[in-house]
Scaffold this active site. Structure first.
Site, PDB file in Angstrom:
ATOM      1  N   ASP A 202      10.604 -13.710  22.964  1.00 35.40           N
ATOM      2  CA  ASP A 202      10.099 -13.416  24.303  1.00 35.40           C
ATOM      3  C   ASP A 202      11.152 -13.949  25.277  1.00 35.40           C
ATOM      4  O   ASP A 202      11.979 -14.797  24.925  1.00 35.40           O
ATOM      5  CB  ASP A 202       8.720 -14.031  24.539  1.00 35.40           C
ATOM      6  CG  ASP A 202       8.020 -13.359  25.731  1.00 35.40           C
ATOM      7  OD1 ASP A 202       8.706 -12.651  26.504  1.00 35.40           O
ATOM      8  OD2 ASP A 202       6.806 -13.539  25.912  1.00 35.40           O
TER       9      ASP A 202
HETATM   10  C1  BGC Z   1       6.589 -11.455  28.744  1.00 38.38           C
HETATM   11  C2  BGC Z   1       6.853 -10.323  27.779  1.00 38.38           C
HETATM   12  C3  BGC Z   1       7.829  -9.371  28.406  1.00 38.38           C
HETATM   13  C4  BGC Z   1       9.093 -10.115  28.744  1.00 38.38           C
HETATM   14  C5  BGC Z   1      10.155  -9.237  29.374  1.00 38.38           C
HETATM   15  C6  BGC Z   1       7.863 -12.107  29.255  1.00 38.38           C
HETATM   16  O1  BGC Z   1       7.586 -12.969  30.293  1.00 38.38           O
HETATM   17  O2  BGC Z   1       5.797 -12.437  28.099  1.00 38.38           O
HETATM   18  O3  BGC Z   1       5.655  -9.677  27.461  1.00 38.38           O
HETATM   19  O4  BGC Z   1       8.062  -8.306  27.534  1.00 38.38           O
HETATM   20  O5  BGC Z   1       8.793 -11.145  29.665  1.00 38.38           O
HETATM   21  O6  BGC Z   1       9.801  -8.892  30.662  1.00 38.38           O
END
Ligand code: BGC
Length: 744
Positions: free
Chosen positions: A223
């Protein structure tokens, strides 16, 4: 791999920027684009961020997961996946970050709008359909957030303390199903820790479970910002760190390999998985030839699909006196700012820039004569009294009222959780006043996570749960209100009476960076049904404009079938749900019932159809923490089929044989010796002699390991030659004879 230098390899396992991987032109490795997901393509144009703050290119905003999950329709979800794949390809996106298959452990989780359900089967089936759709168009999915990411509070640091059985039965199966069935190109690890170890550094999760057990052959992506220690993450099985660049990570990898503290083979494995991913995405991109713009793939068609999906996501909760569908010839009052200014998706990384947005007010006005009053304002600045007075006046003049209330955007979002389930006070006050002014009031709810329907529920005859429906939700609401489409959504999560009733209430969101999943496997309806606690509306519930009956259930342990008849006067769709209740006398705590299969069917008035369900071993298994494997306890299993977790129309019993006894050792319990076909009868006789027929002696010592029992003076004498017993019990010939005698 030999043609890449150590520095190049160390660079590839970290992103190039927010949304692309590192390319090595000399080695024929192009960069690929990665964007959010899940319910639309959010390709950023200008400034880079991952929280939906920056502007992105227009894309179809389909219903977020909380909405579409209520469709219980994997075929529909797959079509959305295909459309998302096409839009992603048009924007040269190689991987779309979704779907989110985390379990809705608490209705308070700020990101529940992005997750499907409180049930792992429903989440897994819909997640798999989503991935199947996207990947059929040559674009990769990223199933997220792996794992046990069920709250936003302290999401980057909190440790989810979850016991092994609960992980296996509740929090992992949706991921497992998607991985085994669809081989997603990537899996995204979560921010949180799982039992103390960061998901990004969790070898058990990312390698032993995901790859060795489930056979995942794609790449694990972090993530955004989940990696703390790049070396430990690499060793755990995390291939791609996002976002980049992270010169510190790259340098650390190079020096660790040089110093011999990181095996180069670990780095090579990650590089191989990333280059395989890039190759797949590149192939997808090249297959695209000719279809490179949004206009060529049909914005209007995708909007129509978004409308169809939104209509199927709406759940009709209450319809006293058949108030709905409304007759469009009536004078209709439309009240509530949400009707004019729809909230159709949640805030944060998934926020899509829609190609267009339909408001319910416009869609309703196109069909009927409506009079509008805002009823409340979003900024809260205006004095609510005149707005309510105006709404009441409209309600009095109307033959029926559509009253739009719900959660304002700031109430739920990625990044934080709610602290209560209530609607804003101005909305509940409006409901009371409007319902008093017009008894033909339909409440239409806008919300991503479940809201309380108390204390106003009984004061209105009809309630539509309209979730967040994506850009075409306004038209979909009109379709359902006037009966162009019959509502067929079913709740993918229970609606409790009180927050205090929810299973995680005493353990959410934890303290000191630790959240204990104290309710164990009893999540959602597994809790309410097992302890007999009433809810306002159960999991799986939803009304239509017709009724259905169930008859003639036939079961075997692999198949079940039932006849469903549309007993009303309008066409409609039923979601037939099959629940299995495991035996309660096996010594294993089990939920009252668990969803094991479901089918959605369409029936004309008076029409019947036979619905077939297929069941596998997992439908009867629990995770055994002693053997660390799935196990079926012998006994009676009840198969119930019906329209919700609380409404079982037909049930029947299947008997499953106890599993073959495992090998006995001196550490096996007395109860296992007693249950064993060879040692059981011998031991029972010996114990009977030794205790002058005191029947309960064996019960008292049943839980003792045999080795311990043998240490008791006197008692041990009765069990002489235990070693011989153990040897006999484990001898295949003796076991075979004993099994034959039992059968006779
Ligand atoms: C989120 C993800 C997301 C990623 C990219 C993170 O803060 O938890 O779900 O895909 O950011 O934006």
């Amino acid at each position: 791999m030999t043609e890449l230098t150590l520095e190049q390899k160390a660079a590839i396992v970290v992103g190039a920027d927010f949304w692309s991987t590192v390319g090595v032109p000399g080695a024929g490795i192009p960069p690929i684009g990665i964007t959010d997901g899940p319910h639309g393509v959010r390709k950023q144009r200008g400034g880079n961020d991952h929280l939906g703050l920056g502007d992105s290119v227009p894309a179809t905003c389909f219903p977020p997961a909380a909405g579409i999950a209520s469709s219980w329709n994997p075929a529909l979800v797959e079509r959305i996946g295909v459309a998302l794949g096409d839009e992603a390809r048009a924007e040269e996106v190689g991987v779309l970050l979704g779907p989110g298959v985390n379990i809705k452990r608490s209705p308070l989780c700020g990101r529940n709008f992005e997750y499907f359900s409180e049930d792992p089967l429903l989440s897994g089936v819909l997640g798999a359909a989503w991935v199947r759709g996207i990947q059929s168009r040559g674009v990769g999915a990223s199933v997220k957030h792996f794992a046990a990411n069920n709250q936003e509070t302290n999401r980057m640091t909190v440790s989810a303390e979850v016991d092994e059985r609960t992980l296996r039965e509740i929090y992992l199966p949706a991921f497992e199903r998607v991985v085994r069935a669809e081989q997603p190109w990537t899996v995204m690890c979560s921010y949180n820790r799982v039992n103390g170890v960061a998901a990004a550094e969790n070898h058990w999760l990312l390698t032993e479970v995901l790859r060795d057990e489930w056979g995942f052959d794609g790449a694990v992506v972090s993530d955004w910002g989940a990696v703390d220690n790049r070396i430990r993450a690499l060793e755990a099985g995390l291939d791609l760190e996002m976002p980049g660049p992270q010169p510190g990570s790259t340098a650390a990898i190079v020096s660790a390999v040089r110093a011999g503290t990181l095996a180069e083979s670990v780095l090579d494995a990650a590089v191989a998985r990333i280059t395989a991913l890039v190759a797949k995405a590149d192939r997808g991109r090249r297959d695209l030839a000719g279809e490179t713009s949004m206009s060529s793939i049909g914005v209007a068609e995708h909007h129509a699909l978004a409308r169809e999906a939104a209509a199927e996501s709406i759940v009709l909760l209450r319809n006293e006196g058949g108030l709905l569908p409304l007759d469009s010839a009536q004078a209709i009052g439309v009240i509530g700012e949400f009707a004019r200014t729809p909230r159709f998706q949640g805030a944060g990384s998934s926020q899509v820039h829609p190609t267009r947005v339909d408001s319910a007010l416009d869609a309703l006005s196109a069909i009927a004569t409506v009079e509008f009053a805002a009823g409340y304002s979003f900024d809260g600045a205006a004095d609510p009294a005149p707005l309510i007075a105006e709404a009441v006046a409209v309600a009095r003049r109307s033959e029926a009222v559509l009253l739009f209330v719900g959660l304002p955007a700031g109430d739920e979002s990625e990044g934080y959780d709610r602290t209560h389930l209530e609607l804003p006070a101005s909305h509940t006050k409006l409901i009371a006043e409007v319902a008093a002014a017009n008894p033909r009031t339909v409440v239409i709810l806008t919300n991503g996570g479940v809201v309380s329907l108390e204390p106003w529920h009984d004061s209105v005859p009809a309630i539509l749960e309209a979730w967040l429906l994506g850009q075409a939700g306004g038209g979909a609401i009109a379709d359902v209100v006037f009966g162009t489409v019959a509502p067929s959504g079913r709740l993918a999560e229970s609606i409790p009476f009180r927050l205090q009733d929810t299973p995680s209430y005493l353990n959410f969101p934890g303290e000191n960076d630790v959240v204990r999943y104290g309710e164990g496997i009893f999540v959602g309806y597994r809790h309410y049904e097992t302890i007999g606690l009433p809810v306002r509306y159960p999991f799986g519930f939803g009304l239509g404009y017709t009724t259905f009956s169930y008859a003639d259930l036939q079961v075997s342990h692999r198949r079940a079938s039932v006849t469903i008849t549309n007993t009303g006067t309008r066409a409609g769709r039923e979601v037939a749900q099959l629940y299995v209740s495991a035996p309660t006398d096996s010594g294993i705590a089990v939920p009252r019932r668990e969803l094991r299969a479901f089918e959605k069917i369409s029936l004309e008035p008076g029409e019947s159809a036979r619905v077939l369900f297929v069941l596998d071993d997992r439908a009867y298994s629990h995770w055994n923490v002693r053997t660390h494997s799935w196990l079926i306890a012998g006994g009676e299993y009840t198969i119930g089929v019906g329209g919700s977790a609380h409404d079982i129309a037909q049930s029947a019993v299947v008997h499953l044989r106890a599993p073959k006894p495992g090998r006995l050792t001196l550490d096996s319990r007395v109860s296992e010796f007693l249950a064993h076909p060879v040692t059981g009868p011998i031991l029972a006789r010996a114990a009977g002699d030794a205790t002058d027929g005191e029947a309960n002696l064996l019960d008292m010592v049943a839980s003792m390991p045999m080795r311990r029992l043998m240490r008791f003076p006197g008692v041990g004498n009765s069990f002489k030659r235990i070693g011989l017993l153990v040897a006999l019990a484990n001898n295949p010939v003796v076991r075979g004879i004993a099994a034959l005698r039992r059968r006779r």
